[in-house]
Design an enzyme around this catalytic site. Structure first.
Site, PDB file in Angstrom:
ATOM      1  N   ASP A  15       1.138  -1.307  -0.293  1.00  0.00           N
ATOM      2  CA  ASP A  15       0.222  -0.274   0.433  1.00  0.00           C
ATOM      3  C   ASP A  15       0.615   1.005   0.245  1.00  0.00           C
ATOM      4  O   ASP A  15       2.187   1.086   0.231  1.00  0.00           O
ATOM      5  CB  ASP A  15      -0.642   0.039   1.589  1.00  0.00           C
ATOM      6  CG  ASP A  15       0.107   0.466   2.632  1.00  0.00           C
ATOM      7  OD1 ASP A  15       0.857   0.932   3.104  1.00  0.00           O
ATOM      8  OD2 ASP A  15      -0.168  -0.664   3.110  1.00  0.00           O
ATOM      9  N   GLU A  32      21.705 -21.983 -19.196  1.00  0.00           N
ATOM     10  CA  GLU A  32      21.112 -20.896 -18.376  1.00  0.00           C
ATOM     11  C   GLU A  32      21.504 -20.378 -17.520  1.00  0.00           C
ATOM     12  O   GLU A  32      21.640 -19.099 -17.915  1.00  0.00           O
ATOM     13  CB  GLU A  32      20.247 -22.168 -17.187  1.00  0.00           C
ATOM     14  CG  GLU A  32      18.837 -22.660 -18.181  1.00  0.00           C
ATOM     15  CD  GLU A  32      18.800 -23.673 -16.801  1.00  0.00           C
ATOM     16  OE1 GLU A  32      17.333 -23.950 -16.692  1.00  0.00           O
ATOM     17  OE2 GLU A  32      19.341 -23.951 -15.641  1.00  0.00           O
TER      18      GLU A  32
END
Ligand code: GLA
Length: 727
Positions: free
Chosen positions: A534, A614
């Site tokens: 928030d 990777e």
């Protein structure tokens, strides 16, 4: 700009594209006359019609005029118990047991710069950025003064509001409700949009036409919650990303909140937002003031996209206090999904070495480093290193990490205590719990009573000692349960209704102390992922771990919903291992990188365990992150499609302020044979410019926006990251 017409008692707040107006009428009632797309001038109270409506009573000042009723007038800050039966903003209990709140205009003041709120988060701005309006209302019978505070940020169309309630009388009063925001709209059809979900599925937009009566979302969990975000929207039924008037409202608050919209008997609409009235009762002694947290509003005349971009601009420029502003944030690796609790010094250093070799710049030691913490059942509160795992403690480990050329970061969960801890054994009375009742545990842990300064002091001192001894440049501040059995041993019985709010104030106080004591340390917020995502937290923690769900496909939806109010730079996002821990899904490495890069970017897996191919991808990803950093962190964000579980691709675009550079990101959905060729219509480009797309030919801006960019065939969950540069 704030225009105060003193004679007409009219207040007009002008921003770049919007107008907000209020007027104190002949009876001193502060009417809300308009909020919406810009109107250059005028007294907009002429828009209000009056009629005698049955069962809508009349205040004394109206005399025999039965057309004047608080129940039908658009009001700036509604009272209660005095004839307005819609959502109240203020509920007050006086010593005599009466519950009426009835406010009248008493004066106003315009100030340069943006007001601040002591102990509470708030947007900030100098005289160059913002103005402040303070309107004072009074309820003489209750001897209450109410100051409505407005901050006007013209450039980003942001209007903030906060409320201060002052007891001018000689008797205490009790506040049962003190909304931060009340906003009345004239009769119209409007859609109500909320951002809902749960742990690992936060902030999914839900939209529905507003029905008669009250519709609300909120939290009574003590935190703003995974379930409903303190950000809501109201919009015209036809509004979409590019069209229609829409309003976004955010509360800068991290505890219990309520956002409610009411469609009245006459189809007009009221939105209120503030601290949830559940278990809220605040005693105001004579001379004392109570401040309701700040709310922030943006109205967009042109759909959700513009509203979001204005919120992003406002949050980046006037809310985040980022100690790393102006510097590219380091790429981080976090130990959590790599090892959980199962590590020792040697394993960590091996992990760090392998990460550093691939270009990782910040090493974050997550849960498990302190007390005897080998699972989540113990040790919270014992903020000293586990020397069995980490001989030499944090100083030795951080020195080794620094020697690898990496910064060191640390996970903490300072609001909690485990029963199996030294702290709990010494201070069993330091937890929130209703007397005579067994504990309600969450993740085996209890909540410290942060209303008590001595407990906050203890946590500050013990944790700061660790921070002082080790070279910590990043903190992940976690919070892993909802509050229950909320009762404080330090607060008298009749004031227990203050505990939820005092807890939040305590959290803010401690965050501020840590910020000030460690001015170069970045604090990332977290609450089991996005349980406290928030604008209140963002004031203290300029980024927040978006979700414990790191599956890149699920993250598309979570980050999409989050982006309505919050900019990508605030969204904690990492590449994690496959099959994903939460969903079991395997998504290509590239796609995981593309999704995490539209957030803070980092890794949450054992990089040493990757294949050479990777590892090469990690090196390329980090390079790509560096190249796109400025654009993603400071550019304009365009949502180009809604993530769906079917085969549709999800697309979004980052565009530079000068519109000369853009980065298109696309992730394909489930694969289906015989799929159509799709085009993605871009937005926000300059129609007159031509853009070079990677190595390909030039694309005119208008073609990309009107006809779209033709996507190549992408396999399941594959991605495209396409740079567009104007020539
Ligand atoms: C929470 C956080 C995770 C991790 C764990 C550690 O769930 O959201 O990222 O830090 O706690 O216990």
């Amino acid at each position: 700009m704030i225009i105060h017409d003193t004679e007409g008692r009219i207040f007009t707040l002008q921003t770049h594209s919007t107008t907000y107006q209020m007027k104190a009428d002949q009876n001193g009632v502060l009417l809300h006359t308009y909020y919406g797309p810009k109107i250059q001038q005028g007294d907009l109270s002429r828009l209000i019609r009056y009629a005698d409506r049955g069962f809508s009573p009349n205040p004394d000042e109206a005399g025999s005029d039965r057309t004047y009723s608080l129940d039908t007038l658009p009001q700036e800050y509604s009272g209660s118990g005095a004839g307005d039966f819609r959502l109240p903003s203020l509920e007050v209990e006086r010593r005599d047991g009466s519950y009426v709140a009835d406010l009248r205009y008493a004066g106003a003041q315009v100030l340069g710069g943006k007001y601040a709120l002591e102990g509470l988060p708030a947007f900030f701005g100098s005289e160059r950025d913002a103005d402040t309006l303070v309107i004072t209302l009074e309820d003489p019978a209750a001897a209450l003064r109410v100051e409505l505070l407005y901050g006007v940020f013209e450039d980003c169309d942001l209007i903030t509001r906060a409320v201060r309630i002052i007891n001018d009388g000689d008797q205490p009063v009790r506040l049962h409700r003190a909304a931060s925001l009340c906003l009345d709209f004239p009769a119209a059809s409007m859609d109500w949009v909320t951002f809902d979900g749960g742990h690992v599925k936060e902030r999914r937009p839900n939209r529905a036409p507003l029905r008669p009566g009250v519709q609300s979302v909120g939290s009574i969990r003590g935190i703003s919650s995974h379930q409903h975000n303190p950000f809501v929207m109201l919009c015209e039924p036809q509004a979409d990303e590019e069209h229609g008037v829409c309003y976004g409202a955010a509360l800068l608050y991290s505890g219990n909140f309520e956002a409610a919209a009411e469609r009245s008997q006459f189809d007009d609409i009221r939105l209120t937002m503030g601290i949830h009235p559940f278990h809220f009762c605040w005693t105001l002694e004579p001379g004392q003031a109570f401040t309701a947290p700040e709310a922030a509003l943006v109205c967009s005349p042109n759909g959700f996209g513009q509203m979001s971009r204005q919120f992003h601009r406002a949050v980046r420029g006037h809310l985040l206090r980022d100690p790393w502003r102006g510097r590219r944030k380091p790429v981080q690796v976090n130990s959590w999904e790599a090892f959980y609790f199962h590590y020792d010094q040697q394993r960590l250093l091996q992990f760090a070495k392998e990460s550093a070799a691939l270009g990782v710049e910040l090493f974050v030691l997550d849960d498990g480093w302190f007390g005897r913490r080998n699972d989540d059942s113990s040790s919270l509160g014992d903020w000293f290193p586990n020397e069995e795992k980490l001989p030499g403690g944090l100083p030795a480990l951080s020195a080794e990490i620094n020697a690898l050329g990496m910064e060191f970061g640390l996970w903490i969960e300072p609001e909690m205590v485990s029963e199996d801890s030294r702290l709990y054994r010494e201070h069993p009375d330091w937890v929130l719990n209703a007397p005579g009742r067994p504990y309600t545990r969450g993740r085996c842990q209890l909540v410290l009573d942060y209303t008590r300064p001595e407990i906050r002091d203890y946590i500050f001192q013990t944790l700061q000692k660790q921070l002082d001894e080790a070279n910590v440049s990043y903190i992940k501040w976690d919070m892993n349960r909802s509050l229950a059995q909320v009762w404080s041993a330090a607060i008298p019985a009749q004031r227990q209704g203050e505990v939820y709010h005092r807890y939040v104030l305590g959290v803010y106080d401690l965050l501020e102390r840590f910020r000030q004591a460690n001015p170069n340390t970045l604090i990332e917020g977290c609450s089991g992922g996005g349980g406290r995502f928030d604008m209140g937290m963002l004031y203290y923690t300029p980024q927040i771990w978006c979700s414990d769900n790191t599956d890149a496909i699920d993250r598309l939806t979570i980050q999409y919903g989050t982006s309505f109010a919050y900019p990508p730079s605030t969204m904690g996002a990492h590449v994690s291992a496959v099959p994903n821990e939460q969903t079991g899904r395997s998504v290509p490495f590239d796609t995981r990188g593309t999704v995490a890069m539209s957030g803070t970017f980092g890794y949450e897996l054992d990089l040493g365990a990757l294949s050479q191919e990777e590892k090469n991808q990690v090196i390329r990803q980090i390079q790509a992150y560096r190249e796109s950093y400025d654009l993603i962190q400071t550019g304009d964000y365009y949502r180009l499609s809604v993530p769906t579980p079917d085969g549709q691709p999800t697309a979004w675009l980052h565009v530079s302020a000068d519109r000369r550079t853009a980065l298109l990101c696309v992730v394909s959905g489930q694969a289906h044979a015989g799929a159509p060729f799709r085009r993605i219509k871009l937005r926000g480009l300059d129609p007159t410019l031509r853009y070079r797309a990677a190595e390909e030919e030039l694309w005119p801006g208008d073609m990309l926006m009107q006809a779209g960019y033709p996507l190549p065939m992408l396999g399941e969950y594959q991605c495209l990251r396409l740079w567009l540069k104007a020539e």
